[in-house]
Enzyme design. Structure first.
Site, PDB file in Angstrom:
ATOM      1  N   GLN A  55       0.814  -1.213   0.000  1.00  0.00           N
ATOM      2  CA  GLN A  55       0.000   0.000   0.000  1.00  0.00           C
ATOM      3  C   GLN A  55       0.845   1.258   0.000  1.00  0.00           C
ATOM      4  O   GLN A  55       2.068   1.219   0.150  1.00  0.00           O
ATOM      5  CB  GLN A  55      -0.901  -0.010   1.245  1.00  0.00           C
ATOM      6  CG  GLN A  55      -0.130  -0.134   2.549  1.00  0.00           C
ATOM      7  CD  GLN A  55      -1.055  -0.318   3.755  1.00  0.00           C
ATOM      8  OE1 GLN A  55      -1.199   0.595   4.548  1.00  0.00           O
ATOM      9  NE2 GLN A  55      -1.681  -1.486   3.870  1.00  0.00           N
ATOM     10  N   HIS A 111       0.172   5.720   1.120  1.00  0.00           N
ATOM     11  CA  HIS A 111      -0.742   6.747   1.626  1.00  0.00           C
ATOM     12  C   HIS A 111      -0.417   8.086   0.968  1.00  0.00           C
ATOM     13  O   HIS A 111       0.746   8.372   0.679  1.00  0.00           O
ATOM     14  CB  HIS A 111      -0.616   6.876   3.142  1.00  0.00           C
ATOM     15  CG  HIS A 111      -0.745   5.572   3.854  1.00  0.00           C
ATOM     16  ND1 HIS A 111      -1.918   4.855   3.888  1.00  0.00           N
ATOM     17  CD2 HIS A 111       0.155   4.829   4.522  1.00  0.00           C
ATOM     18  CE1 HIS A 111      -1.720   3.741   4.570  1.00  0.00           C
ATOM     19  NE2 HIS A 111      -0.473   3.685   4.969  1.00  0.00           N
ATOM     20  N   GLU A 157       3.769   7.604   8.409  1.00  0.00           N
ATOM     21  CA  GLU A 157       3.739   6.694   9.545  1.00  0.00           C
ATOM     22  C   GLU A 157       5.147   6.232   9.859  1.00  0.00           C
ATOM     23  O   GLU A 157       6.088   6.490   9.089  1.00  0.00           O
ATOM     24  CB  GLU A 157       2.832   5.489   9.246  1.00  0.00           C
ATOM     25  CG  GLU A 157       3.275   4.633   8.072  1.00  0.00           C
ATOM     26  CD  GLU A 157       2.235   3.573   7.690  1.00  0.00           C
ATOM     27  OE1 GLU A 157       1.148   3.949   7.227  1.00  0.00           O
ATOM     28  OE2 GLU A 157       2.538   2.373   7.844  1.00  0.00           O
ATOM     29  N   HIS A 165       4.825   0.307   0.779  1.00  0.00           N
ATOM     30  CA  HIS A 165       5.147  -0.436   2.002  1.00  0.00           C
ATOM     31  C   HIS A 165       4.141  -1.520   2.301  1.00  0.00           C
ATOM     32  O   HIS A 165       2.995  -1.474   1.842  1.00  0.00           O
ATOM     33  CB  HIS A 165       5.264   0.508   3.204  1.00  0.00           C
ATOM     34  CG  HIS A 165       3.971   1.183   3.578  1.00  0.00           C
ATOM     35  ND1 HIS A 165       3.517   2.308   2.923  1.00  0.00           N
ATOM     36  CD2 HIS A 165       3.039   0.899   4.518  1.00  0.00           C
ATOM     37  CE1 HIS A 165       2.362   2.684   3.463  1.00  0.00           C
ATOM     38  NE2 HIS A 165       2.044   1.846   4.427  1.00  0.00           N
ATOM     39  N   ARG A 215      -4.489   0.634  -1.809  1.00  0.00           N
ATOM     40  CA  ARG A 215      -3.924  -0.712  -1.962  1.00  0.00           C
ATOM     41  C   ARG A 215      -3.406  -0.908  -3.370  1.00  0.00           C
ATOM     42  O   ARG A 215      -4.147  -0.732  -4.342  1.00  0.00           O
ATOM     43  CB  ARG A 215      -4.999  -1.771  -1.706  1.00  0.00           C
ATOM     44  CG  ARG A 215      -5.114  -2.144  -0.279  1.00  0.00           C
ATOM     45  CD  ARG A 215      -6.015  -3.384  -0.077  1.00  0.00           C
ATOM     46  NE  ARG A 215      -6.657  -3.193   1.205  1.00  0.00           N
ATOM     47  CZ  ARG A 215      -7.948  -2.925   1.366  1.00  0.00           C
ATOM     48  NH1 ARG A 215      -8.769  -2.885   0.336  1.00  0.00           N
ATOM     49  NH2 ARG A 215      -8.416  -2.716   2.569  1.00  0.00           N
TER      50      ARG A 215
HETATM   51 ZN    ZN Z   1       0.445   2.014   5.857  1.00  0.00          ZN
END
Ligand code: ZN
Length: 316
Positions: free
Chosen positions: A94, A96, A113, A170, A190
């Site tokens: 995925q 972001h 993240e 990642h 995704r």
């Molecule tokens: Zn993630």
């Protein structure tokens, strides 16, 4: 308000989840629990204050109504989300979006993240980055399903830390438990889900166009992150990352240590051990599985015992 805010939080079942989070004292509804949203004001799983004068109030409401506890921050939503993840199987590959793309297309924050690896089975791997040098090459490799060549896999072990800025390809691999600190966002694009089907036989949705839009090119442009550890009499304090959105630290206490506030407010997760948190002469017991916020009204605190913790703060 001179107390830590302890939290009761929400477990999330996932097709890739397991039962490792039992070890933190959480009451699991099944053996497919993927995430504990330990410190969250996100509407998809909001934490509730567990102690003191605000007991029973949700964190989003507390943040809206008592901004003085959060340094009168001008951030309109509580900006961070702390999770523990149990990856019993691979998560989807995925990416972001960043804040600009997230605001435009999803109406929420982007998501940078980072992961502290709590445990990893022998041979466990993550996907971290990709090999495409141009957006055209990326699109072609995705279309061809050339995952072996496209995805960069990295072996991991307990104690490591990975910073995953928005735009990074990642995936957390099977057999890994992590503490994740992230921006408060639930937008995931995704790229690939291993052609897995859920118990109803359905594939999970992919988001190929959005992924091609937001993936960083070239895909091996990853942060060069260096952990710095300071040793004290009763504590080893490591800076895991200082980034645009959050700073993250590891605190290992063996004895006791006096802390002075050096951030707007601080989020703390206890990963191992037990001990005491003392604020203005008032002590409370803390142990593995506890998560709490030190509001900006708390200037000094002492932590004693034998403990491993991850602490974080927003940068504004
Ligand atoms: Zn993630």
């Amino acid at each position: 308000m001179n107390q830590a805010l302890f939290l009761n939080s929400v477990l999330q079942e996932k097709i890739w989840g397991g039962d490792h989070l039992k070890a933190y004292g959480y009451d699991l509804p099944s053996d497919k629990v993927g995430e504990y949203w330990a410190i969250s004001a996100h509407p998809h799983g909001v934490s509730t204050i567990a102690n003191g004068e605000f007991k029973g109030m949700t964190l989003d409401k507390l943040y809206a109504e008592h901004r003085e506890l959060f340094g009168d921050s001008e951030e309109t939503v509580f900006p961070l989300l702390t999770k523990i993840l149990d990856a019993n199987d691979w998560l989807s590959v995925q990416v972001h979006p960043d804040n600009a793309y997230g605001a435009k297309h999803e109406g929420e924050l982007g998501k940078t993240e980072c992961w502290y690896i709590i445990s990893a089975e022998p041979g466990a791997e993550i996907v971290y980055g990709h090999t495409a040098k141009s957006r055209q090459e990326l699109a072609q490799m995705i279309e061809d399903g050339n995952w072996d060549d496209l995805l960069t896999k990295v072996p991991v072990k307990a104690g490591q830390f990975y910073h995953v800025p928005s735009g990074t390809m990642h995936a957390v691999g099977a057999g890994i438990v992590i503490l994740e600190t992230q921006q408060s966002s639930d937008t995931t694009y995704r790229v690939y889900d291993f052609d897995r089907r859920d118990k109803e036989g359905n594939l999970r949705e992919l988001h190929i166009q959005q992924s091609i839009d937001v993936l960083t090119i070239p895909g091996d442009k990853l942060p060069d992150n260096k952990v710095v550890t300071e040793k004290f009499e009763g504590a080893d304090l490591s800076t895991l990352v200082k980034s645009e959105f959050f700073d993250v630290f590891k605190w290992v206490i063996n004895g006791s240590h006096d802390f002075t506030k050096n951030a707007i407010y601080t989020l703390v997760s206890v990963l191992e051990g037990e001990g005491e948190l003392e604020i203005e002469g008032q002590s409370v017991k803390i142990k593995k599985g506890n998560h709490f916020i030190l509001p900006s009204t708390v200037e000094n605190w002492r932590i004693s015992g034998h403990l491993e913790m991850i602490a974080s703060n927003p940068t504004k």
